[in-house]
Write a protein that holds these residues in place. Structure first.
Motif, short mmCIF file in Angstrom:
data_model
loop_
_atom_site.label_atom_id
_atom_site.label_comp_id
_atom_site.label_asym_id
_atom_site.label_seq_id
_atom_site.Cartn_x
_atom_site.Cartn_y
_atom_site.Cartn_z
N LEU A 248 35.98 12.73 36.26
CA LEU A 248 36.73 13.31 37.39
C LEU A 248 37.01 14.79 37.12
O LEU A 248 36.82 15.64 38.00
CB LEU A 248 38.05 12.55 37.57
N LYS B 298 34.02 16.39 39.25
CA LYS B 298 34.52 16.44 40.63
C LYS B 298 35.46 17.61 40.87
O LYS B 298 35.30 18.34 41.86
CB LYS B 298 35.23 15.12 40.95
N GLN C 232 34.18 20.99 41.79
CA GLN C 232 33.60 21.09 43.14
C GLN C 232 34.65 21.48 44.18
O GLN C 232 34.32 21.90 45.28
CB GLN C 232 32.96 19.76 43.55
#
Ligand code: LCS
Length: 397
Positions: free
Chosen positions: A117, A121, A124
């Motif tokens: 994560l 992620k 991003q």
């Protein structure tokens, strides 16, 4: 008696003395998605936050609420939000707080999905993530910046068992970046061993799948903090971002499991100490990672900040092949990921819980493919030791 503070063993049983309907001793399971309003005005007032009361189970449910209040008490936080998994709690927490342009400073040893994560992620979304060794205070001092919005680490890191000095890190971070929220994943320790908020942390997250429930039959998570932070995490991270709501059946099971947290942790910690001593003297084992052994690099921190040393042990065999053979040779220990259950669980982090990490990331996190991780359960420690002994004899010829 009025100022008497109950000990943790009492809090896990009683919580804050909820008065259940019909005098029920056990928490009723409110198996309902929604709650009927007396009038349109009442519905409007509840939505406007002008009147207390339940609205819809994604926003709150009486069974789940009873559990949240108990966990808040246990961690010494003002409030708690329950999630349907530990990853729900972690993602709901960080995504409630962090925005594009913020800096997240995290430890480089983290549970594999948290690591994914943070490193895949969050960038991003324009969040800058930097990984350091949080147990090295000089590294913390060198990397906290004015725009650091969150510092994140695990009390006892998965799977290397590194222990970070929560008090020292929190004090430094707050002195140079007052807006920064120190967030600690307390899954491996549980509030029976450490209360990060009392040591200066701002937020505690949990995979309640582990010790808090303790019986291997629920996936759940918690976030615990001050009231204002919790309000944001509930109304953004739970309600809008993840929707990762804990159901009332699961909440009931955790309320039941929690009642024995103190006695389970006491027995597990005692058993783990015996197993760690056995591993430490075994010629088959190269290195033992357990904060309760004096040679562990964070032994002094663990002694200072933890009531006991926990139930998690990792150990390195001489080769990957030997590690694999041990995993295939155990009979009593269950070959399974997860932890904190009554059954002793054994797994191989490099190919299982941390299989999303590259070899370099695994090395940076302080372990290797020779590492085996053990979650000591409630069996007689002599039986766990005998199982490991027979597995070593079979695996290491
Ligand atoms: N935090 C830590 C420290 C964990 O170990 C885990 C899961 C999580 C968060 C995520 O919790 P979950 O969503 O699974 O409730 N750790 C696992 C492990 O070591 N083996 O299997 C799962």
């Amino acid at each position: 008696m009025s100022n008497h503070t109950y000990a943790p063993a009492t809090v896990v049983v009683h919580g804050n003395h909820p008065k259940n309907p019909a005098g029920a001793l056990a928490a009723p399971i409110f198996q309902t998605s929604t709650f009927v309003f007396d009038s349109a005005e009442q519905g409007g007032s509840r939505f406007a936050g002008k009147e207390d009361g339940f609205i819809y189970s994604r926003l709150g449910n009486p069974t789940t609420r009873q559990l949240e209040e108990k966990v808040a008490l246990l961690e010494g936080g003002e409030d708690c939000t329950a999630f349907s998994s530990g990853m729900g709690a972690i993602s709901g927490t960080v995504l409630s707080i962090l925005r594009c342009g913020d800096h997240l400073l995290a430890d480089k040893t983290l549970y594999g999905c948290t690591f994914a994560l943070f490193t895949e992620k969050l960038p991003q979304f324009g969040i800058e993530v930097e990984l350091i060794d949080m147990s090295n205070l000089d590294e913390v001092k060198a990397h906290v910046r004015p725009n650091t919005r969150m510092v994140y680490f695990e009390t006892v890191a998965n799977p290397s068992m590194k222990v970070t000095d929560i008090a020292a890190v929190s004090a430094h971070v707050h002195s140079v970046a007052p807006q920064c929220l120190v967030t600690v994943d307390n899954t491996f320790a549980s509030p029976m061993l450490v209360k990060p908020l009392s040591l200066g942390a701002d937020i505690v997250v949990h995979s309640a799948t582990k010790y808090l429930n303790g019986h291997g039959d629920v996936i759940a998570g918690f976030s615990v903090s001050r009231g204002d932070i919790m309000h944001t995490i509930r109304m953004v991270g739970l309600k809008d971002v993840t929707g990762a709501v804990l159901g009332p059946q699961e909440a009931y099971l955790i309320l039941r499991g929690l009642k024995t947290l103190k006695v389970r942790m006491d027995a597990i910690c005692q058993g783990a100490m015996e197993v760690a001593k056995f591993l430490d003297q075994s010629p088959r084992v190269q290195k033992v990672f357990f904060p309760g052994l004096p040679q562990h690099p964070d032994y002094e921190v663990a002694k200072r900040e933890m009531a006991q040393f926990g139930g998690m042990i990792a150990f390195e065999m001489k080769s990957f092949e030997e590690a694999k053979a041990v995993l295939n040779a155990v009979k009593l220990c269950a070959l399974a990921v997860s932890l904190g259950d009554c059954e002793t669980l054994i797994q191989h982090p490099a190919s299982m819980t941390h299989s999303m990490c590259t070899r370099e990331e695994i090395e940076a996190a302080g372990f290797s493919d020779r590492l085996i991780r053990l979650s000591v359960g409630l069996e007689d420690p002599a039986d766990i030791i005998a199982d490991l002994q027979q597995a070593f004899e079979k695996a290491c010829r």
